[in-house]
Write a protein that holds these residues in place. Structure first.
Motif, mmCIF file in Angstrom:
data_model
loop_
_atom_site.group_PDB
_atom_site.id
_atom_site.type_symbol
_atom_site.label_atom_id
_atom_site.label_comp_id
_atom_site.label_asym_id
_atom_site.label_seq_id
_atom_site.Cartn_x
_atom_site.Cartn_y
_atom_site.Cartn_z
ATOM 1 N N CYS A 203 1.146 -1.205 0.081
ATOM 2 C CA CYS A 203 0.220 -0.120 -0.154
ATOM 3 C C CYS A 203 0.925 1.342 -0.144
ATOM 4 O O CYS A 203 1.465 1.516 1.029
ATOM 5 C CB CYS A 203 -0.806 0.012 1.193
ATOM 6 S SG CYS A 203 -1.831 1.690 1.355
ATOM 7 N N GLU B 58 0.156 4.260 0.298
ATOM 8 C CA GLU B 58 -0.207 5.533 1.258
ATOM 9 C C GLU B 58 0.169 4.902 2.648
ATOM 10 O O GLU B 58 0.623 5.685 3.151
ATOM 11 C CB GLU B 58 -1.735 5.603 1.213
ATOM 12 C CG GLU B 58 -1.978 6.703 2.214
ATOM 13 C CD GLU B 58 -3.391 7.451 2.047
ATOM 14 O OE1 GLU B 58 -3.995 7.087 0.991
ATOM 15 O OE2 GLU B 58 -3.965 8.210 2.852
ATOM 16 N N PRO C 5 -4.108 4.773 -1.803
ATOM 17 C CA PRO C 5 -4.180 4.014 -0.881
ATOM 18 C C PRO C 5 -4.682 2.663 -1.643
ATOM 19 O O PRO C 5 -5.365 2.670 -2.728
ATOM 20 C CB PRO C 5 -5.528 4.303 -0.046
ATOM 21 C CG PRO C 5 -5.969 5.319 -1.194
ATOM 22 C CD PRO C 5 -5.091 5.860 -1.914
ATOM 23 N N GLU D 45 -6.450 -0.519 -1.230
ATOM 24 C CA GLU D 45 -7.170 -1.521 0.061
ATOM 25 C C GLU D 45 -7.042 -3.008 -0.121
ATOM 26 O O GLU D 45 -7.199 -3.587 -1.604
ATOM 27 C CB GLU D 45 -8.775 -1.050 -0.126
ATOM 28 C CG GLU D 45 -8.847 0.327 0.586
ATOM 29 C CD GLU D 45 -10.210 0.734 0.535
ATOM 30 O OE1 GLU D 45 -10.980 0.768 1.798
ATOM 31 O OE2 GLU D 45 -10.716 1.248 -0.550
ATOM 32 N N LYS E 187 -10.434 5.574 3.973
ATOM 33 C CA LYS E 187 -11.320 4.898 5.178
ATOM 34 C C LYS E 187 -11.938 6.076 5.700
ATOM 35 O O LYS E 187 -11.323 7.171 6.008
ATOM 36 C CB LYS E 187 -10.380 4.379 6.339
ATOM 37 C CG LYS E 187 -9.633 3.096 5.813
ATOM 38 C CD LYS E 187 -10.346 1.956 5.265
ATOM 39 C CE LYS E 187 -9.664 0.793 4.818
ATOM 40 N NZ LYS E 187 -10.468 -0.135 4.233
HETATM 41 S S1 SF4 Z 1 -6.038 1.157 5.542
HETATM 42 FE FE1 SF4 Z 1 -5.441 0.163 3.815
HETATM 43 S S2 SF4 Z 1 -5.769 1.532 2.367
HETATM 44 FE FE2 SF4 Z 1 -5.418 2.640 4.098
HETATM 45 S S3 SF4 Z 1 -3.250 2.894 4.475
HETATM 46 FE FE3 SF4 Z 1 -3.904 1.112 5.646
HETATM 47 S S4 SF4 Z 1 -3.594 -0.470 4.332
HETATM 48 FE FE4 SF4 Z 1 -3.388 1.526 2.823
#
Ligand code: SF4
Length: 264
Positions: free
Chosen positions: A18, A20, A236, A238, A254
Motif C-alpha cells: 500500500c 499510502e 491507498p 485497499e 477510510k
Molecule cells: S487502511 Fe488500507 S488502504 Fe489505508 S493506509 Fe492502511 S493498508 Fe493502505
C-alpha cells in the motif's frame, strides 16, 4: 521531503502492499504503538528463540523452561494497544499458537540446542547499485563444513514452498547481506522455518535469481523516489491487509477508525 539513504525489506514491501501506508510510515514518519495480537505473539516467540541459544552454554533447556520464558516475556511486554482484527480468534488462541511454535522448535533443536548458530538478530548493512540497505537476520548458522545458513522464523498461518523461496525478495536480500559482509562464505543457504507448521526449507539461490531480485528492488526504489520527486500522490491500496493497518484515521480511503477489538 528527503530521500531515504538506507532502505529495508519492510519499506520495499510496504510500498508494494500500500503506497499510502508507505507514505504515512516512512515519509510522514507517523509511528503508532498499535500492534496486532499476531505480531505481538511473533515478537515474543522470536525473543524466546534468541534467548534459548544464549542459554545453551550453561544448561539443558527443557520445553518447560521455554514456556516459562515465553510467559515472562508475554506478561512483561503486554500493553493496551494490542488489537484483534480477526473475529474468529482471541488472545488465548494466539498465545497457544506461540506455544505450538516453541514446542515444534524444541522437538527439533532441544533440549541441548547445539545447532551451529553464529548469530541471532544479526544487524547487517549492504549495498545494491547506488542504494544502501539494512536488515536484521533472525538467525545465521555456520556449519563445520563451511555452509552459512540464513533462517527467517515465521509464525504465520501459511507456509510457503521452495518455489516461493527462490523468488522471495526478503530471502534474496538476506543472501546479499551475508555475501557482502562475509566474503569468506563460499556456500550460503537461505530459507524459512515455519514454526507453526514445523516446516523448514532452505535453498542455495542461483546468482541469476539473486540478480533478478536485485533488479526488482532497484526498480521499486526508483519508482518510490520518482513518485516523491514528481510530487505524485501515494494512493491507498485497499486489501485484506487493511484489517491489520492502524492508519485508518489518516488513510484517505477510510471513513472510520479501524474496527479491530482491543485484546485482553
Ligand atoms: S487502511 Fe488500507 S488502504 Fe489505508 S493506509 Fe492502511 S493498508 Fe493502505
Amino acid at each position: 521531503m528527503a530521500f531515504f539513504k538506507t532502505y529495508s525489506y519492510s519499506q520495499i514491501n510496504t510500498y508494494k502492499s500500500c503506497p499510502e501506508q508507505y507514505k504515512l510510515t516512512y515519509i510522514d514518519g507517523l509511528r503508532k504503538s498499535d500492534q496486532s495480537i499476531e505480531a505481538f505473539m511473533g515478537n515474543r516467540v522470536h525473543e524466546v528463540l534468541e534467548w534459548v541459544f544464549k542459554e545453551r552454554a550453561n544448561k539443558f533447556t527443557t520445553f518447560d523452561k521455554l514456556t516459562a520464558k515465553y510467559d515472562d516475556l508475554w506478561l512483561n511486554a503486554w500493553h493496551d494497544k494490542i488489537f484483534i482484527a480477526d473475529p474468529r480468534v482471541n488472545t488465548d488462541h494466539i498465545y497457544t499458537i506461540g506455544l505450538r511454535c516453541l514446542g515444534n522448535f524444541c522437538t527439533n533443536y532441544g533440549p541441548i540446542f547445539d545447532a551451529p548458530v553464529y548469530a541471532n538478530e544479526l544487524k547487517l548493512e549492504f549495498e545494491i547499485e547506488d542504494y544502501k540497505f539494512r536488515g536484521i537476520l533472525d538467525r545465521l548458522d555456520k556449519t563445520e563444513n563451511g555452509k552459512w545458513i540464513i533462517t527467517d522464523y515465521k509464525t504465520s498461518k501459511r507456509a510457503k514452498g521452495i518455489r516461493a523461496a527462490k523468488s522471495d525478495i526478503q530471502l534474496g536480500l538476506y543472501y546479499v547481506a551475508v555475501q557482502q559482509n562475509f566474503p569468506e562464505a563460499k556456500q550460503i543457504l537461505t530459507g524459512w522455518n515455519f514454526l507453526r507448521h514445523n516446516k523448514e526449507i532452505h535453498l542455495q539461490p542461483e546468482e541469476e535469481s539473486i540478480q533478478k531480485i536485485k533488479n526488482q528492488v532497484v526498480r521499486r526504489i526508483k519508482k518510490i523516489e520518482k513518485n516523491i520527486s514528481d510530487g505524485h500522490s501515494f494512493f491507498p491500496k485497499e486489501s485484506i491487509l487493511c484489517h491489520w493497518c492502524y492508519y485508518w484515521d489518516e488513510c484517505s480511503a477510510k471513513k472510520i477508525s479501524n474496527p479491530a477489538r482491543s485484546a485482553r
